[in-house]
Design a protein around this motif. Structure first.
Motif, short mmCIF file in Angstrom:
data_model
loop_
_atom_site.label_atom_id
_atom_site.label_comp_id
_atom_site.label_asym_id
_atom_site.label_seq_id
_atom_site.Cartn_x
_atom_site.Cartn_y
_atom_site.Cartn_z
N GLN A 49 24.32 -42.01 2.49
CA GLN A 49 23.61 -40.74 2.48
C GLN A 49 23.07 -40.53 1.08
O GLN A 49 23.82 -40.53 0.11
N ALA A 50 21.76 -40.37 1.00
CA ALA A 50 21.11 -40.17 -0.29
C ALA A 50 20.17 -38.98 -0.19
O ALA A 50 19.50 -38.80 0.82
N GLN A 51 20.15 -38.20 -1.22
CA GLN A 51 19.26 -37.04 -1.26
C GLN A 51 17.88 -37.44 -1.74
O GLN A 51 17.75 -38.30 -2.62
N ILE A 52 16.87 -36.84 -1.15
CA ILE A 52 15.51 -36.94 -1.67
C ILE A 52 15.04 -35.51 -1.92
O ILE A 52 15.56 -34.57 -1.30
N TYR A 53 14.10 -35.34 -2.83
CA TYR A 53 13.71 -33.99 -3.23
C TYR A 53 12.20 -33.80 -3.18
O TYR A 53 11.57 -33.46 -4.18
N PRO A 54 11.59 -33.94 -2.00
CA PRO A 54 10.15 -33.67 -1.90
C PRO A 54 9.91 -32.16 -1.78
O PRO A 54 10.84 -31.38 -1.57
N ARG A 55 8.65 -31.79 -1.89
CA ARG A 55 8.28 -30.41 -1.61
C ARG A 55 8.58 -30.12 -0.14
O ARG A 55 8.54 -31.01 0.71
N LYS A 56 8.81 -28.84 0.16
CA LYS A 56 9.10 -28.46 1.53
C LYS A 56 7.96 -28.85 2.46
O LYS A 56 8.19 -29.40 3.54
N SER A 57 6.73 -28.61 2.05
CA SER A 57 5.59 -28.93 2.91
C SER A 57 5.47 -30.44 3.14
O SER A 57 5.11 -30.87 4.24
N THR A 58 5.78 -31.23 2.12
CA THR A 58 5.73 -32.69 2.27
C THR A 58 6.81 -33.16 3.23
O THR A 58 6.57 -34.02 4.10
N HIS A 59 8.01 -32.60 3.09
CA HIS A 59 9.10 -32.98 3.98
C HIS A 59 8.79 -32.61 5.43
O HIS A 59 9.04 -33.40 6.35
N GLU A 60 8.23 -31.43 5.65
CA GLU A 60 7.87 -31.03 7.01
C GLU A 60 6.80 -31.95 7.58
O GLU A 60 6.89 -32.36 8.75
N ALA A 61 5.82 -32.32 6.76
CA ALA A 61 4.78 -33.25 7.22
C ALA A 61 5.37 -34.62 7.53
O ALA A 61 4.98 -35.28 8.49
N PHE A 62 6.33 -35.06 6.71
CA PHE A 62 7.01 -36.34 6.93
C PHE A 62 7.77 -36.33 8.25
O PHE A 62 7.71 -37.28 9.03
N GLU A 63 8.50 -35.25 8.50
CA GLU A 63 9.25 -35.14 9.76
C GLU A 63 8.31 -35.15 10.96
O GLU A 63 8.59 -35.82 11.96
N ASP A 64 7.19 -34.44 10.85
CA ASP A 64 6.20 -34.46 11.93
C ASP A 64 5.62 -35.86 12.11
O ASP A 64 5.44 -36.32 13.24
N PHE A 65 5.34 -36.53 11.02
CA PHE A 65 4.83 -37.90 11.05
C PHE A 65 5.80 -38.82 11.80
O PHE A 65 5.40 -39.59 12.68
N LEU A 66 7.09 -38.73 11.47
CA LEU A 66 8.09 -39.55 12.17
C LEU A 66 8.16 -39.18 13.65
O LEU A 66 8.16 -40.05 14.51
N ASP A 67 8.23 -37.88 13.92
CA ASP A 67 8.40 -37.41 15.30
C ASP A 67 7.20 -37.69 16.19
O ASP A 67 7.36 -38.00 17.37
N ILE A 68 6.01 -37.59 15.64
CA ILE A 68 4.81 -37.73 16.46
C ILE A 68 4.21 -39.13 16.36
O ILE A 68 4.09 -39.83 17.37
N ASP A 69 3.87 -39.54 15.18
CA ASP A 69 3.16 -40.81 15.02
C ASP A 69 4.05 -42.04 15.16
O ASP A 69 3.76 -42.94 15.95
N VAL A 70 5.13 -42.07 14.41
CA VAL A 70 5.99 -43.26 14.42
C VAL A 70 6.67 -43.41 15.78
O VAL A 70 6.70 -44.51 16.35
N ARG A 71 7.19 -42.33 16.31
CA ARG A 71 7.88 -42.43 17.61
C ARG A 71 6.93 -42.85 18.73
O ARG A 71 7.33 -43.55 19.65
N ARG A 72 5.66 -42.47 18.65
CA ARG A 72 4.68 -42.92 19.64
C ARG A 72 4.56 -44.44 19.59
O ARG A 72 4.57 -45.11 20.63
N HIS A 73 4.49 -44.99 18.40
CA HIS A 73 4.40 -46.45 18.25
C HIS A 73 5.69 -47.13 18.73
O HIS A 73 5.64 -48.22 19.30
#
Length: 112
Positions: A49-73
């Motif tokens: 378990q490692a912490q990362i410290y992006p901006r909140k908006s970047t983290h939300e966009a990253f989560e959406d990217f994983l959930d929508i784009d990556v999971r589709r692939h």
């Protein structure tokens, strides 16, 4: 996703089942035919378990990217049981293949 997404997986991996062992060759052939894509790439106990410290908006966009784009692939590849640790491992490996782009992005962020 949170830092706790893999906790359910850890509990599942540590349990045993009372299913009888298969002696039939067809069962072993079927298991080898899928090349292990139905199982996580590595066990939970190999994760850190490692912490990362992006901006909140970047983290939300990253989560959406994983959930929508990556999971589709992944679904296109018939992978449906991915774990958070596998996704994060893949993201880090891809990032390590592109150090120049990471340096350019950091430089751009500092100039904004």
């Amino acid at each position: 996703m949170t830092g706790f997404d893999d906790l359910n997986e850890a509990g599942k991996e540590g349990t045993t089942t009372d299913e009888p062992e298969a002696d039939d060759e067809s069962d072993s052939d079927a298991a080898s035919a899928d090349d292990g894509v139905d199982e996580p790439a590595f066990p939970f106990d190999e994760a850190v378990q490692a912490q990362i410290y992006p901006r909140k908006s970047t983290h939300e966009a990253f989560e959406d990217f994983l959930d929508i784009d990556v999971r589709r692939h992944l679904r296109e590849r018939e992978i449906r049981n991915e774990t958070g640790r596998e996704l994060h491992e893949a993201v880090l490996r891809v990032a390590m293949e592109h150090p120049e782009e990471i340096a350019e992005q950091l430089e751009t962020q500092r100039q904004e």
